[in-house]
Design an enzyme around this catalytic site. Structure first.
Site, short mmCIF file in Angstrom:
data_model
loop_
_atom_site.label_atom_id
_atom_site.label_comp_id
_atom_site.label_asym_id
_atom_site.label_seq_id
_atom_site.Cartn_x
_atom_site.Cartn_y
_atom_site.Cartn_z
N TYR A 86 0.83 -1.21 0.00
CA TYR A 86 0.00 0.00 0.00
C TYR A 86 0.87 1.27 0.00
O TYR A 86 0.49 2.31 -0.50
CB TYR A 86 -0.95 -0.03 1.21
CG TYR A 86 -2.16 0.86 1.06
CD1 TYR A 86 -3.06 0.68 0.01
CD2 TYR A 86 -2.43 1.86 1.98
CE1 TYR A 86 -4.17 1.48 -0.12
CE2 TYR A 86 -3.55 2.67 1.86
CZ TYR A 86 -4.41 2.48 0.81
OH TYR A 86 -5.52 3.28 0.69
N LYS A 114 -2.94 8.53 2.99
CA LYS A 114 -4.14 8.36 3.83
C LYS A 114 -3.89 8.86 5.25
O LYS A 114 -4.80 9.35 5.91
CB LYS A 114 -4.59 6.89 3.86
CG LYS A 114 -5.15 6.38 2.54
CD LYS A 114 -6.39 7.13 2.10
CE LYS A 114 -7.06 6.47 0.90
NZ LYS A 114 -8.06 7.36 0.28
P1 NAP Z 1 -12.62 3.91 -7.69
O1 NAP Z 1 -13.92 3.36 -8.03
O2 NAP Z 1 -11.50 3.71 -8.67
O3 NAP Z 1 -12.79 5.45 -7.33
C1 NAP Z 1 -11.71 6.36 -7.29
C2 NAP Z 1 -12.20 7.63 -7.92
O4 NAP Z 1 -11.21 8.66 -7.80
C3 NAP Z 1 -12.49 7.49 -9.42
O5 NAP Z 1 -13.77 7.97 -9.70
C4 NAP Z 1 -11.43 8.36 -10.05
O6 NAP Z 1 -11.82 8.93 -11.28
C5 NAP Z 1 -11.30 9.44 -9.00
N1 NAP Z 1 -10.16 10.31 -9.24
C6 NAP Z 1 -8.85 9.97 -9.27
N2 NAP Z 1 -8.11 11.08 -9.55
C7 NAP Z 1 -8.99 12.12 -9.67
C8 NAP Z 1 -8.85 13.49 -9.94
N3 NAP Z 1 -7.66 14.06 -10.14
N4 NAP Z 1 -9.97 14.27 -10.01
C9 NAP Z 1 -11.19 13.74 -9.81
N5 NAP Z 1 -11.38 12.42 -9.54
C10 NAP Z 1 -10.30 11.62 -9.48
O7 NAP Z 1 -12.06 3.28 -6.32
P2 NAP Z 1 -12.65 3.21 -4.85
O8 NAP Z 1 -12.01 2.04 -4.23
O9 NAP Z 1 -14.12 3.36 -4.86
O10 NAP Z 1 -11.97 4.48 -4.17
C11 NAP Z 1 -12.70 5.50 -3.53
C12 NAP Z 1 -12.01 5.93 -2.25
O11 NAP Z 1 -12.08 4.87 -1.30
C13 NAP Z 1 -10.52 6.25 -2.41
O12 NAP Z 1 -10.19 7.33 -1.57
C14 NAP Z 1 -9.87 4.97 -1.90
O13 NAP Z 1 -8.55 5.17 -1.46
C15 NAP Z 1 -10.80 4.65 -0.76
N6 NAP Z 1 -10.75 3.29 -0.21
C16 NAP Z 1 -10.82 2.23 -1.04
C17 NAP Z 1 -10.77 0.94 -0.51
C18 NAP Z 1 -10.82 -0.27 -1.41
O14 NAP Z 1 -10.37 -1.34 -0.98
N7 NAP Z 1 -11.37 -0.17 -2.59
C19 NAP Z 1 -10.66 0.76 0.88
C20 NAP Z 1 -10.61 1.89 1.70
C21 NAP Z 1 -10.65 3.14 1.15
P3 NAP Z 1 -11.27 8.28 -12.66
O15 NAP Z 1 -11.82 6.90 -12.70
O16 NAP Z 1 -11.77 9.22 -13.68
O17 NAP Z 1 -9.77 8.27 -12.55
#
Ligand code: NAP
Length: 256
Positions: A156, A163
């Site tokens: 990570y 984070k």
């Molecule tokens: P996701 O579906 O890939 O969502 C991430 C989003 O961030 C996408 O919509 C992406 O847009 C957007 N993004 C990235 N760079 C950007 C920018 N410069 N401007 C605007 N939007 C931007 O993944 P997710 O897992 O749901 O992630 C959402 C949040 O949850 C993140 O903060 C992640 O770290 C957190 N999280 C995830 C997990 C996990 O296991 N999945 C666990 C804990 C926390 P594009 O697709 O257009 O790049």
């Protein structure tokens, strides 16, 4: 009628149906909240158009969170469209794939700065322009985080450090915004198979390990996170601010 009926939520971070932000959007929509969504660029806007129908075809506008002018315009447009804002959801993160594996010591400055800019600093930019719209509305902000902020999670790396900055920012923002009646919290979700998560090396192994070791013996879903997020945004959580709340089936309480 739901007490959240008619409230306005700006949700950043829907890439597809698997996105955590999508689970949050579904949950808020069930409670009658009006949604305002961002998409990062034109290409993502076209794929969001396909999803939008499932969410009642909500208002949406292009906004890259690293572009301060675009953020300013996004919230000016929300003021025009809705007259104000009740909830802000930050569900955005990015790190280069090559920085999400191997040794943390090899992280480049460029990769480090990029992860911080998109994944942590952007919360400040969003709050700067979103919270003036929350005046007199008991606003609430949530940001998505992960256990890798406080414990070492293999691979990570740079995102764990971003984070950690995000969680500290939540506390400082909670103190800044509390006197204005605005709460700021983080939701620490267990691992979920999304587009972003697929960038972390050996993510599938992590999912299996977490399901096996968690007290509830399963992985969390975007709907689990959506329900908890809705609670934190709502009036029911009026005494909670500056906290990191785990939605991880209890994994974070485990020692050996
Ligand atoms: P996701 O579906 O890939 O969502 C991430 C989003 O961030 C996408 O919509 C992406 O847009 C957007 N993004 C990235 N760079 C950007 C920018 N410069 N401007 C605007 N939007 C931007 O993944 P997710 O897992 O749901 O992630 C959402 C949040 O949850 C993140 O903060 C992640 O770290 C957190 N999280 C995830 C997990 C996990 O296991 N999945 C666990 C804990 C926390 P594009 O697709 O257009 O790049």
């Amino acid at each position: 009628m739901s007490p959240m009926e008619g409230k306005v939520a700006a949700i950043f971070g829907i890439a597809n149906k698997r996105s955590i932000a999508y689970g949050i959007a579904e949950s808020l929509r069930e409670s009658g909240v009006q949604l305002a969504l961002n998409y990062q660029n034109e290409r993502m806007g076209a794929s969001l158009d396909k999803l939008a129908e499932n969410l009642g075809n909500p208002w949406r506008q292009e906004c890259d969170v690293t572009d301060e002018e675009a953020v300013k315009e996004f919230f000016a447009a929300i003021r025009k469209e809705f007259g104000g804002l009740d909830y802000l959801i930050h569900s955005v993160a990015f790190a280069k794939r090559e920085e999400l594996g191997g040794e943390y010591v090899d992280t480049s400055w460029e990769g480090y700065a990029l992860a911080q800019q998109v994944s942590a600093y952007s919360l400040l930019t969003l709050c700067k322009y979103a919270t003036p719209l929350m005046t007199g509305r008991d606003g609430s902000v949530i940001a998505m985080t992960y256990l890798g902020a406080e414990k070492v999670v293999t691979n990570y790396n740079v995102m764990g450090v971003a984070k950690a900055a995000l969680e500290a920012s939540v506390r400082y923002l909670a103190n800044d915004l509390g006197p204005k009646g605005i709460r700021v919290n983080a939701v620490s979700a267990g691992p979920i198979r999304t587009l972003s998560a697929s960038g972390v090396s050996d993510f599938i192994k992590l999912l299996d390990f977490v399901a096996e070791k968690s007290p509830l013996r399963r992985n969390v879903s975007t709907s689990d996170v959506g329900s908890a997020a809705r609670f934190l945004l709502s009036e029911d959580a009026r005494g909670i601010t500056g906290q990191t709340i785990y939605v991880d089936n209890g994994f974070s309480i485990m020692g050996i």
